[in-house]
Scaffold this active site. Structure first.
Site, PDB file in Angstrom:
ATOM      1  N   CYS A  50       0.818  -1.200   0.000  1.00 52.59           N
ATOM      2  CA  CYS A  50       0.000   0.000   0.000  1.00 52.59           C
ATOM      3  C   CYS A  50       0.860   1.263   0.000  1.00 52.59           C
ATOM      4  O   CYS A  50       1.785   1.398   0.781  1.00 52.59           O
ATOM      5  CB  CYS A  50      -0.950   0.074   1.193  1.00 52.59           C
ATOM      6  SG  CYS A  50      -2.175  -1.213   1.192  1.00 52.59           S
ATOM      7  N   ARG A  61       6.624  -0.590  -3.697  1.00 58.80           N
ATOM      8  CA  ARG A  61       6.207  -1.219  -2.443  1.00 58.80           C
ATOM      9  C   ARG A  61       5.350  -2.460  -2.690  1.00 58.80           C
ATOM     10  O   ARG A  61       5.164  -3.272  -1.785  1.00 58.80           O
ATOM     11  CB  ARG A  61       5.391  -0.221  -1.611  1.00 58.80           C
ATOM     12  CG  ARG A  61       6.205   0.967  -1.166  1.00 58.80           C
ATOM     13  CD  ARG A  61       5.311   2.077  -0.670  1.00 58.80           C
ATOM     14  NE  ARG A  61       4.705   1.774   0.613  1.00 58.80           N
ATOM     15  CZ  ARG A  61       5.213   2.126   1.783  1.00 58.80           C
ATOM     16  NH1 ARG A  61       6.342   2.784   1.828  1.00 58.80           N
ATOM     17  NH2 ARG A  61       4.604   1.832   2.898  1.00 58.80           N
ATOM     18  N   TRP A 112      -2.461  -3.124  -1.749  1.00 57.25           N
ATOM     19  CA  TRP A 112      -2.022  -4.522  -1.780  1.00 57.25           C
ATOM     20  C   TRP A 112      -3.099  -5.308  -1.041  1.00 57.25           C
ATOM     21  O   TRP A 112      -3.289  -5.130   0.158  1.00 57.25           O
ATOM     22  CB  TRP A 112      -0.664  -4.637  -1.090  1.00 57.25           C
ATOM     23  CG  TRP A 112       0.040  -5.923  -1.300  1.00 57.25           C
ATOM     24  CD1 TRP A 112       0.839  -6.276  -2.351  1.00 57.25           C
ATOM     25  CD2 TRP A 112       0.069  -7.046  -0.402  1.00 57.25           C
ATOM     26  NE1 TRP A 112       1.343  -7.535  -2.188  1.00 57.25           N
ATOM     27  CE2 TRP A 112       0.893  -8.035  -1.002  1.00 57.25           C
ATOM     28  CE3 TRP A 112      -0.518  -7.323   0.829  1.00 57.25           C
ATOM     29  CZ2 TRP A 112       1.138  -9.269  -0.396  1.00 57.25           C
ATOM     30  CZ3 TRP A 112      -0.270  -8.557   1.429  1.00 57.25           C
ATOM     31  CH2 TRP A 112       0.550  -9.505   0.803  1.00 57.25           C
ATOM     32  N   ASN A 128      -3.752   2.546   4.783  1.00 53.79           N
ATOM     33  CA  ASN A 128      -2.679   1.560   4.749  1.00 53.79           C
ATOM     34  C   ASN A 128      -2.697   0.831   6.086  1.00 53.79           C
ATOM     35  O   ASN A 128      -2.819   1.476   7.123  1.00 53.79           O
ATOM     36  CB  ASN A 128      -1.330   2.279   4.555  1.00 53.79           C
ATOM     37  CG  ASN A 128      -0.175   1.308   4.442  1.00 53.79           C
ATOM     38  OD1 ASN A 128      -0.382   0.113   4.308  1.00 53.79           O
ATOM     39  ND2 ASN A 128       1.032   1.828   4.477  1.00 53.79           N
ATOM     40  N   GLY A 129      -2.613  -0.502   6.072  1.00 53.09           N
ATOM     41  CA  GLY A 129      -2.599  -1.258   7.324  1.00 53.09           C
ATOM     42  C   GLY A 129      -3.814  -2.160   7.423  1.00 53.09           C
ATOM     43  O   GLY A 129      -4.450  -2.474   6.413  1.00 53.09           O
ATOM     44  N   GLU A 189      21.352 -16.248   0.846  1.00 53.92           N
ATOM     45  CA  GLU A 189      20.933 -15.061   0.085  1.00 53.92           C
ATOM     46  C   GLU A 189      20.861 -15.381  -1.419  1.00 53.92           C
ATOM     47  O   GLU A 189      19.924 -14.953  -2.100  1.00 53.92           O
ATOM     48  CB  GLU A 189      21.909 -13.912   0.376  1.00 53.92           C
ATOM     49  CG  GLU A 189      21.839 -12.705  -0.544  1.00 53.92           C
ATOM     50  CD  GLU A 189      20.526 -11.933  -0.491  1.00 53.92           C
ATOM     51  OE1 GLU A 189      19.638 -12.288   0.292  1.00 53.92           O
ATOM     52  OE2 GLU A 189      20.391 -10.986  -1.286  1.00 53.92           O
ATOM     53  N   LYS A 236      17.342 -14.985  -3.461  1.00 59.26           N
ATOM     54  CA  LYS A 236      17.215 -14.099  -4.625  1.00 59.26           C
ATOM     55  C   LYS A 236      16.709 -14.869  -5.826  1.00 59.26           C
ATOM     56  O   LYS A 236      15.853 -14.394  -6.565  1.00 59.26           O
ATOM     57  CB  LYS A 236      18.583 -13.465  -4.903  1.00 59.26           C
ATOM     58  CG  LYS A 236      18.594 -12.115  -5.422  1.00 59.26           C
ATOM     59  CD  LYS A 236      18.247 -10.949  -4.494  1.00 59.26           C
ATOM     60  CE  LYS A 236      17.768 -11.202  -3.122  1.00 59.26           C
ATOM     61  NZ  LYS A 236      17.815 -10.105  -2.221  1.00 59.26           N
ATOM     62  N   GLU A 266      12.997 -15.795  -5.366  1.00 56.40           N
ATOM     63  CA  GLU A 266      12.179 -14.589  -5.317  1.00 56.40           C
ATOM     64  C   GLU A 266      11.867 -14.030  -6.708  1.00 56.40           C
ATOM     65  O   GLU A 266      10.733 -13.647  -6.981  1.00 56.40           O
ATOM     66  CB  GLU A 266      12.957 -13.551  -4.502  1.00 56.40           C
ATOM     67  CG  GLU A 266      12.236 -12.283  -4.182  1.00 56.40           C
ATOM     68  CD  GLU A 266      13.078 -11.368  -3.288  1.00 56.40           C
ATOM     69  OE1 GLU A 266      14.316 -11.529  -3.239  1.00 56.40           O
ATOM     70  OE2 GLU A 266      12.492 -10.486  -2.657  1.00 56.40           O
ATOM     71  N   HIS A 296      24.101 -34.514   6.544  1.00 62.39           N
ATOM     72  CA  HIS A 296      23.001 -34.724   7.490  1.00 62.39           C
ATOM     73  C   HIS A 296      21.652 -34.684   6.787  1.00 62.39           C
ATOM     74  O   HIS A 296      20.618 -34.578   7.455  1.00 62.39           O
ATOM     75  CB  HIS A 296      23.074 -33.677   8.607  1.00 62.39           C
ATOM     76  CG  HIS A 296      24.363 -33.731   9.362  1.00 62.39           C
ATOM     77  ND1 HIS A 296      24.635 -34.681  10.312  1.00 62.39           N
ATOM     78  CD2 HIS A 296      25.482 -32.978   9.250  1.00 62.39           C
ATOM     79  CE1 HIS A 296      25.856 -34.507  10.783  1.00 62.39           C
ATOM     80  NE2 HIS A 296      26.395 -33.475  10.148  1.00 62.39           N
ATOM     81  N   LYS A 330       7.688  -4.766  -1.702  1.00 67.19           N
ATOM     82  CA  LYS A 330       9.004  -4.294  -1.263  1.00 67.19           C
ATOM     83  C   LYS A 330       9.033  -4.087   0.241  1.00 67.19           C
ATOM     84  O   LYS A 330      10.005  -4.394   0.914  1.00 67.19           O
ATOM     85  CB  LYS A 330       9.324  -2.985  -1.987  1.00 67.19           C
ATOM     86  CG  LYS A 330      10.655  -2.345  -1.585  1.00 67.19           C
ATOM     87  CD  LYS A 330      11.811  -3.188  -2.044  1.00 67.19           C
ATOM     88  CE  LYS A 330      13.149  -2.574  -1.709  1.00 67.19           C
ATOM     89  NZ  LYS A 330      14.238  -3.570  -1.846  1.00 67.19           N
TER      90      LYS A 330
HETATM   91  C1  AGP Z   1      14.841  -9.366  -0.292  1.00 67.33           C
HETATM   92  O1  AGP Z   1      15.185  -9.555  -1.605  1.00 67.33           O
HETATM   93  C2  AGP Z   1      13.428  -9.395   0.041  1.00 67.33           C
HETATM   94  N1  AGP Z   1      12.588  -8.677  -0.816  1.00 67.33           N
HETATM   95  C3  AGP Z   1      13.043  -9.401   1.501  1.00 67.33           C
HETATM   96  O2  AGP Z   1      13.538 -10.594   2.030  1.00 67.33           O
HETATM   97  C4  AGP Z   1      13.469  -8.214   2.404  1.00 67.33           C
HETATM   98  O3  AGP Z   1      14.851  -8.228   2.571  1.00 67.33           O
HETATM   99  C5  AGP Z   1      12.734  -8.343   3.740  1.00 67.33           C
HETATM  100  O4  AGP Z   1      11.348  -8.263   3.513  1.00 67.33           O
HETATM  101  C6  AGP Z   1      13.164  -7.290   4.731  1.00 67.33           C
HETATM  102  O5  AGP Z   1      12.874  -5.999   4.286  1.00 67.33           O
HETATM  103  P1  AGP Z   1      13.473  -4.752   5.017  1.00 67.33           P
HETATM  104  O6  AGP Z   1      14.958  -4.795   4.855  1.00 67.33           O
HETATM  105  O7  AGP Z   1      12.874  -3.568   4.325  1.00 67.33           O
HETATM  106  O8  AGP Z   1      13.076  -4.847   6.457  1.00 67.33           O
END
Ligand code: AGP
Length: 615
Positions: free
Chosen positions: A2, A27, A75, A101-102, A484, A488, A491, A507, A610
């Site tokens: 949002c 966002r 959203w 928003n929220g 990471e 990525k 995602e 394991h 985001k």
């Molecule tokens: C990363 O590529 C992600 N989109 C996600 O994991 C992100 O890092 C996470 O939501 C934390 O966001 P922030 O750093 O804004 O708190």
């Protein structure tokens, strides 16, 4: 999640709102809408889908374009992303428009009460109940600020609300509770936004509202009160980047641009914090040397990529300062009822500074008496304002959902803090600190070399575009790099990917290895960590023997991996704790290339936002 924009001034209101909404697109959202005051009516347009759908509709049938207005990207939470559920919602027989928003947690009870009293709802949202309540309160008070004040007392959950009313032309009123809202101060105009990117094109002068505050803007005035109506003066700041920093600037995607900005992000995060042979973090304010000397335990809380940066930070801070460090996913933290006291420092890491899970973790830490430090990339965001001290990363605005340069800056922020803490506690010699500082200064240049040498990834990504699963392996600080790399890839390319610690292979995960399985292996430099290096080479041999195809991220001088790797992605030598900054970038580029090869929207992957502002 949002985006919210409000405007009152002399410019074309619809244009300002659409510009603001386009800056907030990053966002994540699935519908959009605007409302502007039109004489004694509210003119409204809202559409399911992307902003382009709304723009298109406004081009074909324009709205009046003067006076106060509000705009929203939604959203979906309560009800699907339809035109009806999109914001704004109306109250007071169509004279009031409201965006939100929220989540309003008691909306069902409020809705039942309003329906019993004859109101007819047009949407499935929680927001519409708030619009009707503010509309009713306006009828009683004749003033939008007073109406808002009355209604916020009835709402539970977290919310930012903006409203306009046809009987109060030129006025936008906002309220926030556990959800961000910023004011932009222009000349003869004022703005409201969920973050500064909503209005930074028009003014860099901003203030962030604190929790439970109401703001009323007109073209000439912006007044802030608490929920009881007591006047307040929010602390103003100047945004330290201009709107062009959030433009694509000729790149194919924001993610590609942001990956390329890694060296600058590191340099900017280091700037002003390195002395000849040490680190200067005077900005930590109340977390001064005396306060830090009392800390005997650190807990890092964060989500997603930020939590992986925290895992890197754990190794460095603990090794250098000898203070035990643990890392918690922020959403697990408070529910496990952690043992906290005034000797515990809880470090939250967040690019946006608005992640609800992380914010709740910080609030829990504070309530338990722990000290709090925020490592954050967004000025004026909620999490740094909730924390006792903040170490801003200066990665610049990050628009792509996939976090890249912010990860690098988060690691750098923690390395700086680790060195600072080591100095305060006397656990590292001046020479040892100076060695790391000298290497940090070299890092932007070394990262530029990494960026210049990854052209083979394009080919590799094309070759792998039908791949269904990719594994990532690392040890020590290479382990969070593996996590990471996997995050990525899943995602943005929607390919199943898992990251493992090398020692964990036997394991369980080794059962996944079958002929042709691609495994990225993050290899520590043999010059830094000979023992770890030999262990990971053994891991490589084990999986190679079972038919895996190995792509190693290895130090340029490492000859030992050559016989076992199908491909080697070279990175320059640096100190062990700094290796992740160089090693992670080829993995970011690989994910970007693979998603691009699959024809996917790398900046706005499906189902993701985001900034995750709900729990
Ligand atoms: C990363 O590529 C992600 N989109 C996600 O994991 C992100 O890092 C996470 O939501 C934390 O966001 P922030 O750093 O804004 O708190």
């Amino acid at each position: 999640m949002c985006g919210i924009v409000g405007y009152t001034g002399q410019l074309s209101t619809v244009e300002v709102l659409l510009e603001g909404l386009s800056r907030l697109e990053y966002r994540g959202y699935d519908s959009a809408g605007v409302a502007v005051l039109d004489g004694d009516e509210v003119a409204l347009r809202k559409k399911g889908g992307k902003l382009a759908v709304l723009r298109d509709s406004l081009e074909h049938a324009p709205l009046p374009d003067e006076g106060a207005g509000i705009g929203h990207t939604r959203w979906a939470t309560h009800g699907g992303p339809t035109d009806e559920n999109a914001h704004p919602h109306l109250g007071d027989e169509g004279k009031l428009a409201l965006i939100h928003n929220g989540i309003i947690e008691n909306f069902a009870a409020l809705r039942a009460e309003l329906e019993a009293d004859g109101e007819v709802f047009l949407s499935e949202t929680d927001t519409e109940a708030a619009a009707m309540l503010v509309g009713r309160a306006f009828r009683e008070t004749g003033d939008l600020t007073a109406a808002m004040q009355r209604v916020v007392a009835r709402l539970e959950g977290q919310f930012t609300l903006l409203a306009v009313h046809a009987d109060q032309p030129g006025v936008v009123v906002g309220a926030c509770h556990n959800s961000p809202l910023l004011v932009g101060y222009g000349d003869g105009e004022h703005f409201l936004g969920s973050d500064v990117s909503a209005f930074v094109k028009f003014t860099p002068r901003a203030a962030a509202l604190d929790n439970d505050q109401i703001v009323t803007i007109t073209a000439t005035d912006a007044t802030v009160t608490d929920f009881q109506g007591n006047p307040l003066e929010p602390q103003r700041f100047e945004v330290d980047w201009d709107s062009s920093a959030a433009d694509k600037g000729g790149w194919s995607s924001f993610m590609a641009k942001e990956v390329s900005e890694g060296p600058v992000a590191i340099a900017n995060t280091l700037r002003g914090r390195l002395t000849d042979r040490g680190v200067d973090l005077g900005e930590l304010g109340v977390l001064d040397d005396a306060a830090l000397s009392t800390i005997n335990r650190i807990v890092i809380v964060a989500c997603g990529t930020a939590s992986y940066s925290g895992l890197v930070g754990k190794y460095a801070i603990e090794t250098w300062s000898r203070v035990p460090v643990e890392v918690d996913l922020a959403h697990e933290f408070r529910y496990r009822d952690p043992v906290l006291d005034e000797h515990t420092l809880v470090i939250s890491i967040s690019q946006s500074g608005e992640t609800m899970d992380t914010k709740m973790a910080v609030q829990h830490a504070k309530a338990q008496g722990a000290r709090t430090l925020s490592i954050c990339n967004t000025q004026g965001a909620t999490i740094p304002r909730e924390s006792e001290a903040v170490l801003y990363t200066h990665a610049g605005p990050e628009v792509a959902v996939a976090s890249t340069k912010a990860f690098l800056a988060q690691v750098i922020g923690q390395l700086l803090f680790g060195l600072h803490l080591a100095k305060v506690r006397g656990t590292m010699s001046d020479d040892a600190i100076a060695e790391v500082v000298a290497e940090l200064e070299e890092l932007p240049e070394k990262l530029s070399q990494v960026l210049a040498e990854q052209e083979t990834l394009h080919e590799l990504a094309h070759w792998m575009s039908d791949t269904r699963s990719v594994l990532f392996l690392g040890r020590h600080v290479g382990y969070p790099v593996a996590l990471e790399g996997a995050l990525k890839l899943k995602e943005i390319s929607y390919i199943h990917a898992e990251g493992f610690a090398g020692g964990e292979l036997k394991h369980g995960p080794i059962a996944l290895i079958e002929p042709g399985q691609v495994v990225f292996v993050v290899v520590p430099s043999p010059r830094n960590e000979p023992l770890l290096h030999s262990k990971i080479v053994s891991n490589i041999q084990e999986i190679r023997a079972r038919g895996a195809r190995i792509i190693a991220v290895a130090e340029a001088g490492d000859a030992a991996v050559l016989p076992y790797a199908d491909q080697v992605l070279r990175v320059p030598l640096t100190l062990p704790m700094l290796e992740p900054v160089l090693q992670v970038v080829p993995l970011h580029i690989f994910a970007l290339e693979l998603a691009t090869a699959k024809g996917l929207d790398v900046d706005q992957p499906r189902n993701l936002a985001k900034s995750v502002t709900v729990e």
